[in-house]
Design a protein around this motif. Structure first.
Motif, PDB file in Angstrom:
ATOM      1  N   VAL B 256      40.357  37.309  37.106  1.00 52.17           N
ATOM      2  CA  VAL B 256      40.609  38.746  37.097  1.00 52.17           C
ATOM      3  C   VAL B 256      39.271  39.457  37.277  1.00 52.17           C
ATOM      4  CG1 VAL B 256      41.548  40.694  35.794  1.00 52.17           C
ATOM      5  CG2 VAL B 256      42.544  38.425  35.526  1.00 52.17           C
ATOM      6  N   GLU B 260      38.995  45.499  36.547  1.00 51.73           N
ATOM      7  CA  GLU B 260      40.414  45.837  36.460  1.00 51.73           C
ATOM      8  C   GLU B 260      40.807  46.274  35.055  1.00 51.73           C
ATOM      9  OE1 GLU B 260      43.366  43.050  37.964  1.00 51.73           O
ATOM     10  OE2 GLU B 260      44.904  44.352  37.170  1.00 51.73           O
ATOM     11  N   ARG B 261      41.687  47.255  34.981  1.00 51.96           N
ATOM     12  CA  ARG B 261      42.194  47.737  33.705  1.00 51.96           C
ATOM     13  C   ARG B 261      43.707  47.631  33.733  1.00 51.96           C
ATOM     14  NH1 ARG B 261      38.272  46.641  32.497  1.00 51.96           N
ATOM     15  NH2 ARG B 261      36.368  47.739  31.971  1.00 51.96           N
ATOM     16  N   LEU B 262      44.271  47.380  32.549  1.00 48.57           N
ATOM     17  CA  LEU B 262      45.725  47.279  32.435  1.00 48.57           C
ATOM     18  C   LEU B 262      46.418  48.484  33.054  1.00 48.57           C
ATOM     19  CD1 LEU B 262      46.608  45.980  28.882  1.00 48.57           C
ATOM     20  CD2 LEU B 262      47.238  44.965  31.067  1.00 48.57           C
ATOM     21  N   LYS B 263      45.782  49.671  32.865  1.00 48.68           N
ATOM     22  CA  LYS B 263      46.445  50.895  33.297  1.00 48.68           C
ATOM     23  C   LYS B 263      46.103  51.293  34.720  1.00 48.68           C
ATOM     24  CE  LYS B 263      46.599  52.312  28.501  1.00 48.68           C
ATOM     25  NZ  LYS B 263      46.102  53.156  27.430  1.00 48.68           N
ATOM     26  N   ALA B 264      45.413  50.417  35.447  1.00 49.76           N
ATOM     27  CA  ALA B 264      45.066  50.726  36.835  1.00 49.76           C
ATOM     28  C   ALA B 264      46.350  50.892  37.642  1.00 49.76           C
ATOM     29  CB  ALA B 264      44.217  49.608  37.414  1.00 49.76           C
ATOM     30  N   PRO B 265      46.293  51.688  38.730  1.00 52.64           N
ATOM     31  CA  PRO B 265      47.480  51.821  39.584  1.00 52.64           C
ATOM     32  C   PRO B 265      47.909  50.458  40.128  1.00 52.64           C
ATOM     33  CG  PRO B 265      45.802  53.426  40.191  1.00 52.64           C
ATOM     34  CD  PRO B 265      45.178  52.511  39.190  1.00 52.64           C
ATOM     35  N   LEU B 266      49.210  50.314  40.367  1.00 54.68           N
ATOM     36  CA  LEU B 266      49.773  49.044  40.818  1.00 54.68           C
ATOM     37  C   LEU B 266      49.044  48.486  42.026  1.00 54.68           C
ATOM     38  CD1 LEU B 266      52.006  46.915  40.658  1.00 54.68           C
ATOM     39  CD2 LEU B 266      53.464  48.431  41.999  1.00 54.68           C
ATOM     40  N   SER B 269      45.753  46.872  41.315  1.00 56.22           N
ATOM     41  CA  SER B 269      45.899  45.580  40.668  1.00 56.22           C
ATOM     42  C   SER B 269      46.311  44.506  41.666  1.00 56.22           C
ATOM     43  CB  SER B 269      46.923  45.665  39.533  1.00 56.22           C
ATOM     44  OG  SER B 269      46.430  46.488  38.498  1.00 56.22           O
ATOM     45  N   VAL B 270      47.184  44.854  42.592  1.00 56.08           N
ATOM     46  CA  VAL B 270      47.581  43.892  43.623  1.00 56.08           C
ATOM     47  C   VAL B 270      46.333  43.460  44.400  1.00 56.08           C
ATOM     48  CG1 VAL B 270      48.852  43.564  45.782  1.00 56.08           C
ATOM     49  CG2 VAL B 270      49.939  44.758  43.873  1.00 56.08           C
ATOM     50  N   ARG B 273      44.087  41.192  42.162  1.00 59.78           N
ATOM     51  CA  ARG B 273      44.535  39.885  41.680  1.00 59.78           C
ATOM     52  C   ARG B 273      45.005  38.955  42.789  1.00 59.78           C
ATOM     53  NH1 ARG B 273      48.124  40.942  36.321  1.00 59.78           N
ATOM     54  NH2 ARG B 273      47.224  42.956  35.742  1.00 59.78           N
ATOM     55  N   LEU B 274      45.437  39.521  43.897  1.00 61.18           N
ATOM     56  CA  LEU B 274      46.011  38.690  44.953  1.00 61.18           C
ATOM     57  C   LEU B 274      45.023  37.683  45.556  1.00 61.18           C
ATOM     58  CD1 LEU B 274      48.643  38.140  46.406  1.00 61.18           C
ATOM     59  CD2 LEU B 274      48.075  39.932  48.045  1.00 61.18           C
ATOM     60  N   LEU B 277      44.892  34.572  43.609  1.00 62.52           N
ATOM     61  CA  LEU B 277      46.129  33.800  43.705  1.00 62.52           C
ATOM     62  C   LEU B 277      46.190  33.037  45.025  1.00 62.52           C
ATOM     63  CD1 LEU B 277      48.716  36.286  42.140  1.00 62.52           C
ATOM     64  CD2 LEU B 277      47.754  34.214  41.125  1.00 62.52           C
TER      65      LEU B 277
END
Lengths: 440, 440
Positions: B256, B260-266, B269-270, B273-274, B277
């Protein structure tokens, strides 16, 4: 440098050159000393030097040094040590020795130390020291400065002066620099800062460290529920707390005891790491039995055996991303337990999108390899399903554990792995069984 | 409390009650303000209050506030801010605005700020501030105290006074409390502490934080290679470094991004994190192809498909234990790169012992389930083999990456998983193929 030192300097010579080295480094050398070398070294030191060495030593070395000293000498050494360090050390001594030391102390010291010893070591009370400057807020600058000159040598933090009212309650602080910029006859209460962040002694050390780091404090006062000042916690102890808690989280996520060290003896490491592996073995068997349910299907389409590991593995990776972010956010106090439940929808969507993209890549490669479009479709669906599971459980497991007062860093990953392994194999092989006719 | 505040207090009222709240909390409210509310709020504040607010704001809010202020007012606000904070903020401003601000500053300030701006943000130079007290060591206590009264309001740390010789080189420190306990005519150099820990401006911030935490410092001086004092780094900035570096390590191990923050816009985060992955997907395919090599064997003994996942999974778990311990030890500066290579033997033995014990448990359960003693034997051998691989590579991968100046926390786990997945499947299925006659 240290190697050279221990080779060329005798204990006596080292003691004579005491001030040329940092105590932290000296202590590492002492660790290697035989008992009689340690005795020779200690005999050469002044009381203050002994205090410095004891404060920097770990428990094992502290005990060895204490055994070299008479009770009388040790009590004299204590006068150079801060109360929190004395309390920490006393707390670890054999009870008989501790009691005899406490009995021989001055009444005043005994009361303070007994109180300090009463708090858990990981609470604000366990961290605090009683060496601080507290003055009546009705003093003027001149009176304050002359008081400070008296007290200064015995305090840990001199920059912040705590102000008490006539009922001895903490009512504010002044900064030492304020004393230099205000006139001599001005009263302290006229320029005090009345907004003092403070904690109760039972507060958990992690919460205290969050406050100190958030507000950039050099120290935080500890008060009882009647606002009487009990002690202060200084920033150097807070740094130790932050590092310890961080070590616990990072190692905990991987199933390593925070006390384990790389250089620990083999047998200790086996004892500390094996239990986690055995718990994981149970999880692995759960996953294995899930696969076993579909042995009939795998027998017919053996390609499933090589493809299924991708689904489970990717779920584990995606879940660990969410989990780590959650564990870190909880540790940093960034998660409130109300609104944040809504964030679960984001993790759901994130799992869906990442699952769709990685699933599509996988489906294309699988199709290209096995020339079966249904196998590709199944893996796409399974990836989406398992990455949604990963996101949702990576988010909720640490939250639930926290609510149950279990450290999320220590237990989350085992539950998550179970979900993504069992879930991944079940979805993928289940779909394969459903559409078996199209795969054969 | 904060919710209530924003509901009931207008920007003007909030500004009037400025001193009743902590700036850290005020800033959170301001974040929610529309631009005109922010303007109303800022208009009510004194220059000093504005400085406090700006220092506590994040970059986005800083920019919004700065846009409300005229250049002249902003320059006045700067006089209340510490140089390191001004430099950090200037570094993020649009170049034109930065240049115009620098041009209008006093010569002296401009030189300091330009210098501060020249250091990387994660170096000692980037962290340091120029607000400190430095005195000539030939002053006496009385002279020192009157100088300190003048300088005190502009410094960050007042407890430590840095001593310079006539060539302006840093030669020692005295503690403010020492000034209170020595006679007025005593020279500073007569009771100075000559052992000053110091760093060069290009030093990495992680190394600096290790020094500060190890030696319990409130600040550490930064000098150039001719020992001229450039600035000091204060403990509050060090705490931020420790927390940041730790966040980076913990999240990095899980793939990660530290930003990045939990509350970051979707969508953010994609994007963050992508990539990880997809890298992991490549690893998963490697493992999958390894299994594919043995499809013929699996077709004959389908039980292998459910058992093989245990070997790979347990290798991953054991390897992650070693890896996390290594990453943490490297971060805490506990690993020296000479003698520690010998520790590899310990991890080898640890893998062997833990592999033998968990392998034996697995073998017994497998035998009880499938009634085939050879399958049990094979899994025992494969577990030992894979846990030895896990230990050896969990130990060496971070060490090698560190030697190659790659952050071990960011890249280790992907290599490790590849080793334990591919290794685990290969050993187990390879042994199964060798002893196929005994399994069917």
């Amino acid at each position: 440098m240290m190697k050279t030192l221990s080779t060329y300097l005798s204990p006596q010579e080292l003691a004579k050159n005491f001030s040329a080295f940092h105590a932290v480094d000296l202590v590492k050398l002492l660790d290697q000393y035989a008992t009689e070398e340690l005795l020779l070294f200690c005999q050469q030191l002044s009381l203050e030097q002994l205090a410095i060495i004891i404060e920097q030593s770990d428990l094992a070395l502290q005990l060895r040094i204490v055994q070299q000293l008479s009770t009388e000498k040790l009590l004299k050494v204590f006068t150079y040590m801060s109360k929190d360090d004395i309390a920490d050390m006393l707390g670890e001594l054999p009870i008989a020795l501790r009691k005899s030391l406490l009995k021989k102390m001055k009444e005043n010291d005994r009361v303070i130390l007994t109180e300090l010893l009463g708090y858990p070591i990981d609470s604000a009370g366990g961290l605090m020291t009683t060496e601080y400057i507290a003055l009546n807020e009705n003093l003027c600058v001149q009176q304050a400065l002359s008081k400070i000159k008296e007290i200064a040598p015995q305090t840990e933090i001199i920059t912040i002066i705590y102000l008490l009212n006539n009922q001895k309650q903490l009512v504010g602080t002044v900064n030492l620099r304020d004393l230099f910029t205000h006139q001599e006859e001005k009263l302290l209460k006229d320029f005090k800062n009345p907004n003092v962040l403070k904690v109760y002694p039972e507060e958990d050390q992690e919460q205290v460290s969050l406050l100190v780091s958030k507000y950039d404090l050099l120290a935080i006062p500890v008060v009882n529920h009647r606002d009487l000042l009990l002690g202060i916690i200084t920033v150097d102890d807070i740094i130790d707390v932050i590092i310890d808690e961080q070590t616990e989280d990072l190692l905990g996520l991987a199933g390593v005891d925070k006390e384990e060290r790389l250089k620990a003896p083999l047998i200790d490491s086996v004892k500390k790491r094996l239990p986690w592996l055995i718990i994981n073995l149970a999880t692995a068997f759960l996953a294995s039995f899930t696969i076993g349910l579909f042995e009939g299907t795998i027998e017919k389409v053996v390609a499933l055996a090589s493809v299924m590991s991708i689904v489970a593995g990717m779920g584990g990776n995606a879940g660990t991303q969410t989990l780590s972010l959650m564990v870190r956010s909880i540790a940093l106090g960034e998660v409130s337990f109300k609104e944040d439940w809504r964030l679960i929808m984001k993790e759901f969507s994130l799992g869906f999108i990442n699952g769709a993209i990685t699933g599509l890549i996988t489906a294309i490669i699988i199709y290209w390899h096995y020339h079966n479009v249904f196998l590709g479709l199944i893996i796409l669906l399974a990836m989406i399903g398992n990455l949604v599971i990963a996101g949702v459980f990576g988010f909720t497991i640490p939250l639930l554990l926290k609510k149950m007062h279990i450290d999320p860093a220590l237990a989350s990953s085992i539950f998550l792995t179970t979900m993504t392994d069992v879930g991944g194999f079940f979805i993928f092989l289940g779909l394969a069984q459903l559409f078996l006719n199209y795969l054969v």
